[in-house]
Design a protein around this motif. Structure first.
Motif, short mmCIF file in Angstrom:
data_model
loop_
_atom_site.label_atom_id
_atom_site.label_comp_id
_atom_site.label_asym_id
_atom_site.label_seq_id
_atom_site.Cartn_x
_atom_site.Cartn_y
_atom_site.Cartn_z
N LYS A 195 0.49 -1.44 0.07
CA LYS A 195 0.27 -0.19 -0.34
C LYS A 195 0.29 1.46 -0.17
CE LYS A 195 -3.34 -2.96 0.34
NZ LYS A 195 -5.03 -3.16 -1.19
N SER A 196 1.71 1.23 0.55
CA SER A 196 3.22 2.48 0.54
C SER A 196 4.09 2.04 0.06
CB SER A 196 3.02 3.38 1.86
OG SER A 196 3.43 2.42 2.57
N PRO A 197 5.12 3.10 -0.18
CA PRO A 197 6.52 3.13 -0.51
C PRO A 197 7.19 2.33 0.50
CG PRO A 197 5.72 4.74 -1.29
CD PRO A 197 5.03 4.97 -0.04
N ASP A 198 6.94 2.22 1.58
CA ASP A 198 7.82 1.18 2.87
C ASP A 198 7.73 0.27 2.74
OD1 ASP A 198 8.16 4.32 3.86
OD2 ASP A 198 6.67 4.19 5.63
N GLN A 199 7.18 -0.05 2.14
CA GLN A 199 6.53 -2.10 1.96
C GLN A 199 7.10 -2.58 0.09
OE1 GLN A 199 1.98 -1.69 2.38
NE2 GLN A 199 1.85 -2.37 3.75
N ALA A 200 8.28 -1.75 -0.49
CA ALA A 200 8.64 -1.45 -1.66
C ALA A 200 9.65 -2.57 -1.31
CB ALA A 200 8.59 -0.38 -2.69
N ILE A 201 10.04 -2.84 -2.16
CA ILE A 201 11.40 -3.70 -3.05
C ILE A 201 12.12 -2.37 -3.50
CG2 ILE A 201 13.12 -4.98 -3.85
CD1 ILE A 201 11.03 -7.40 -2.82
N ALA A 202 12.88 -1.96 -2.82
CA ALA A 202 13.86 -0.72 -3.45
C ALA A 202 15.55 -0.95 -3.57
CB ALA A 202 14.08 0.12 -2.50
N LEU A 203 15.57 -0.59 -4.88
CA LEU A 203 17.24 -0.83 -5.36
C LEU A 203 17.72 0.15 -5.82
CD1 LEU A 203 19.55 -2.98 -6.54
CD2 LEU A 203 18.42 -2.17 -8.50
N TRP A 204 18.28 0.54 -4.73
CA TRP A 204 19.17 2.50 -4.73
C TRP A 204 21.03 2.16 -5.18
CZ3 TRP A 204 16.61 6.43 -2.03
CH2 TRP A 204 15.36 6.13 -1.52
N ARG A 205 20.81 3.28 -6.41
CA ARG A 205 22.41 3.45 -6.74
C ARG A 205 22.84 3.98 -5.84
NH1 ARG A 205 24.33 2.53 -12.04
NH2 ARG A 205 21.72 3.04 -12.73
N THR A 206 24.23 3.50 -5.27
CA THR A 206 25.27 3.61 -4.63
C THR A 206 25.46 5.79 -5.05
OG1 THR A 206 26.07 1.99 -4.11
CG2 THR A 206 27.15 3.56 -3.41
N SER A 207 25.99 5.18 -5.96
CA SER A 207 25.68 6.87 -6.28
C SER A 207 25.40 7.79 -6.60
CB SER A 207 26.91 7.23 -7.59
OG SER A 207 25.40 6.99 -8.51
N ALA A 208 24.19 7.65 -7.01
CA ALA A 208 22.70 8.95 -6.45
C ALA A 208 22.75 9.36 -4.55
CB ALA A 208 21.56 8.80 -7.20
N LEU A 209 22.52 7.82 -4.49
CA LEU A 209 22.04 7.98 -2.63
C LEU A 209 22.88 8.38 -2.37
CD1 LEU A 209 21.01 7.14 -0.89
CD2 LEU A 209 21.70 4.59 -0.53
N SER A 210 25.07 8.45 -2.18
CA SER A 210 25.73 9.21 -1.45
C SER A 210 25.20 10.68 -1.79
CB SER A 210 27.24 8.86 -1.67
OG SER A 210 28.04 7.70 -2.27
N ARG A 211 25.60 11.00 -3.13
CA ARG A 211 24.98 12.65 -3.22
C ARG A 211 23.78 12.87 -2.52
NH1 ARG A 211 24.95 14.28 -10.09
NH2 ARG A 211 27.10 13.22 -9.26
N ALA A 212 22.83 12.58 -2.68
CA ALA A 212 21.44 13.25 -2.17
C ALA A 212 21.48 12.81 -0.88
CB ALA A 212 20.78 11.79 -3.16
N LEU A 213 22.20 11.86 -0.17
CA LEU A 213 22.48 12.33 1.07
C LEU A 213 23.64 13.58 1.67
CD1 LEU A 213 22.94 8.55 2.85
CD2 LEU A 213 21.39 9.73 2.95
N ARG A 214 24.09 13.68 0.87
CA ARG A 214 24.81 15.37 0.76
C ARG A 214 24.10 16.10 -0.05
NH1 ARG A 214 28.79 13.47 -2.71
NH2 ARG A 214 29.34 12.88 -1.70
N VAL A 215 23.53 16.17 -0.64
CA VAL A 215 22.29 17.32 -0.62
C VAL A 215 21.59 17.39 -0.54
CG1 VAL A 215 24.41 17.33 -3.01
CG2 VAL A 215 21.17 16.79 -2.94
N ARG A 216 20.69 16.95 -0.14
CA ARG A 216 19.25 16.97 0.32
C ARG A 216 19.02 18.16 1.39
NH1 ARG A 216 17.25 12.52 4.04
NH2 ARG A 216 17.82 12.03 5.41
N ARG A 217 17.77 18.74 1.13
CA ARG A 217 17.96 20.39 2.03
C ARG A 217 16.80 19.28 3.21
NH1 ARG A 217 15.59 20.77 -2.92
NH2 ARG A 217 16.78 22.29 -3.73
N PRO A 218 16.72 20.09 4.66
CA PRO A 218 16.19 19.73 5.91
C PRO A 218 14.68 19.10 5.30
CG PRO A 218 17.92 21.73 5.99
CD PRO A 218 17.69 21.56 4.31
N GLY A 219 14.41 18.81 5.92
CA GLY A 219 12.61 17.98 5.48
C GLY A 219 12.80 17.45 4.41
N GLU A 220 13.51 17.34 3.66
CA GLU A 220 13.56 16.84 2.09
C GLU A 220 13.42 15.08 2.18
OE1 GLU A 220 14.64 17.36 -2.41
OE2 GLU A 220 16.56 18.11 -0.66
#
Length: 551
Positions: A429-454
């Motif tokens: 019913k929600s994304p929390d229940q999904a199987i998720a494949l994260w690309r490490t390069s994108a995840l590393s950058r997102a953790l560095r640049v995401r805004r507060p609360g994003e």
């Protein structure tokens, strides 16, 4: 250099987000029309090369970058006799002896000694057989004034014949004729690297293998990025630039070729003269540490130091359910995979207890089941990324994958070059229940640049994109709906042949872009329609098989 630098005037503003490796959104200052503010350390590994080093230092004494912001650190890798600073050297230049700081040897070790014994905010690598043009340093490090994620790559021409002197280098730099130091037609470009750059629109249109351009004698990055990635692999004797480039890519670096950072390279490269021997030597070392390019690992069913996929499974279900989930992952036809099984394993102690009434019995059984399995690790907490693995796969324990699910998820990620692929199983019913494949390069950058609360997934979608796929298409099973007798591990297989489900067509290719364009509701609706249409097709097939169906 009259106007202030962008780094100084816009320090309170968030820099533009770079999508994948398209650095077009970055606006570095024009050469000679700005005032730098960041300090730079040029690090030169050197071994028994006093004559060529003299020319390199002479060219660095003529740089347009401000002397007060530039230091040059020559790292003497135990030369005999020891290297000395020549008369013509940069204003702030010194020699560091490897033996005073390390018991290791080789270029990677020397570069690391130089990095840890220098002070600049930006580290600029340079080999000791280079003659760089006056704007070489400025051209590269101007990018680091607008992006902390930039990894700049300079250009060079290989000089096969001809010599020069420090005095001639200085005179030509002063006369602005250093580009005529050698006849252009008698020199060679770095063919492989320049072809890769030219074929990918200066790496802006390249894929996850852009890091292959990170080879050679001149590059620059921020000290923060160097430290974040763990620095160079000092145990490597060759190929260290490629391996480090691979890890920089996983850390979300932006690779930027800078054609204005020109130089002469005295003599051919090792790859030009000893290519086959170098490749034979490098292959085993790089294959163990680099999950990409995939041709490095042609042998199936082998474990590596750095897996292609790190799968994370929370051990929050019963023993049989979690075991079935993990064993299905291990039985994938994508064998370059490691599983992290997450639980409070420290609580599983060996004090006297009621053996069969143990409240931690299921967790204890899981620990025993996988304690000898090299592809499963029992961890207390889920990691934020899979670094340096290229992919992090999060699988709720209640779902079981088919033999080809992981491989097909990877195919979607690479076909679309997205940072996140989410698979919504039936009933989720929600994304929390999904199987998720994260690309490490994108995840590393997102953790560095995401805004507060994003939300993290939104930041990933902005820097690399996102896709949704249907669990029906990829054969995901809801293990929570099975009886305990049905929760069994897959049987060993010697050969996998795709069954009817895999032959139905390219349904997996029907994916939805999400992230600023399409909402989760639209994606959920798509998956619901897929399930509905699949159920309708099954009813139609059953009716067609009935004797009274008219067929």
């Amino acid at each position: 250099m009259s106007s202030p630098s962008p780094h100084a005037t816009a320090s309170d503003e968030q820099p533009p987000r770079v999508v994948r490796n398209d650095w077009s959104s970055l606006r570095p200052p024009a050469l000679g029309e700005w005032r730098p503010t960041r300090s730079v350390s040029v690090v030169i590994p050197a071994y028994n090369c006093q004559e060529s080093l003299n020319n390199t230092l002479a060219s660095l004494s003529c740089q347009t970058y401000p002397d007060e912001l530039l230091e040059v650190v020559v790292v003497d890798d135990n030369s005999e006799p020891p290297l000395e600073l020549p008369k013509i050297s940069p204003a702030n230049c010194r020699v560091v002896r490897v033996a005073d700081h390390s018991t290791g040897w080789g270029r990677a070790n020397a570069l690391h000694v130089g990095a840890t014994n220098s002070t600049g905010e930006i580290i600029h690598w340079l080999d000791a057989d280079m003659v760089v043009f006056p704007e070489h340093v400025e051209a590269q490090v101007r990018w680091h004034h607008v992006s902390d994620e930039a990894v700049t790559l300079g250009y060079k021409r290989f000089v096969n014949t001809g010599r020069t002197t420090p005095e001639e280098v200085v005179d030509r730099c002063a006369a602005n004729t250093i580009d005529q130091l050698f006849p252009y037609e008698d020199t060679e470009p770095h063919d492989y690297v320049e072809k890769l750059i030219d074929d990918t629109d200066q790496l802006r249109g390249g894929d996850h293998l852009n890091f292959r351009a990170h080879v050679g004698a001149t590059a620059a990055l921020t000290r923060a990025l160097y430290e974040e990635t763990g620095g160079l692999a000092t145990e490597l004797r060759l190929g260290e630039d490629t391996e480090f480039g691979y890890r920089l890519a996983q850390a979300g670096a932006v690779f930027i070729p800078e054609p204005l950072a020109r130089s002469w390279h005295m003599g051919p490269s090792n790859m030009m003269t000893r290519g086959p021997a170098l490749r034979r030597y490098n292959h085993p070392f790089l294959a163990d540490l680099m999950a990409q390019p995939r041709y490095l690992r042609p042998a199936a069913n082998r474990a590596w130091a750095v897996p292609l996929v790190t799968a994370v499974v929370p051990a929050d279900g019963g023993f049989e359910l979690v075991r079935t989930c993990v064993d299905r992952l291990l039985a994938s036809d994508q064998t370059d995979l490691r599983v992290l099984l997450v639980a409070d394993w420290a609580a599983v102690t060996d004090e006297r207890r009621s053996v069969l009434q143990d409240p931690l019995l299921d967790r204890r059984l899981l620990a025993v089941t996988y304690r000898s399995e090299p592809r499963v690790q029992l961890v207390q907490d889920a990691p934020p990324t899979a670094y340096p693995s290229p992919f992090l796969l999060r699988v709720p324990a209640r779902y079981g994958v088919e033999v080809d699910t992981v491989r097909r998820l990877l195919k979607v990620a690479d076909e679309w070059q997205v940072g996140l692929v989410r698979l919504l199983p039936a009933g989720a019913k929600s994304p929390d229940q999904a199987i998720a494949l994260w690309r490490t390069s994108a995840l590393s950058r997102a953790l560095r640049v995401r805004r507060p609360g994003e939300a993290l997934e939104r930041a990933v979608a902005e820097v690399a994109g996102e896709r949704w796929v249907s669990g029906e298409d990829l054969g995901v099973v809801d293990l929570a709906l099975l009886s305990e007798a049905q929760l069994v591990s897959p049987k060993p297989r010697l050969l996998y042949r795709p069954g009817k489900r895999a032959k139905k067509g390219a349904a997996v290719d029907e994916t939805i872009p999400v992230g600023g364009i399409r909402s989760l509701a639209a994606a959920t609706g798509f998956v619901t329609r897929r399930y509905a249409s699949g159920a309708a097709r099954q009813v139609q097939r059953r009716l067609a098989r009935r004797p009274d169906s008219g067929s």
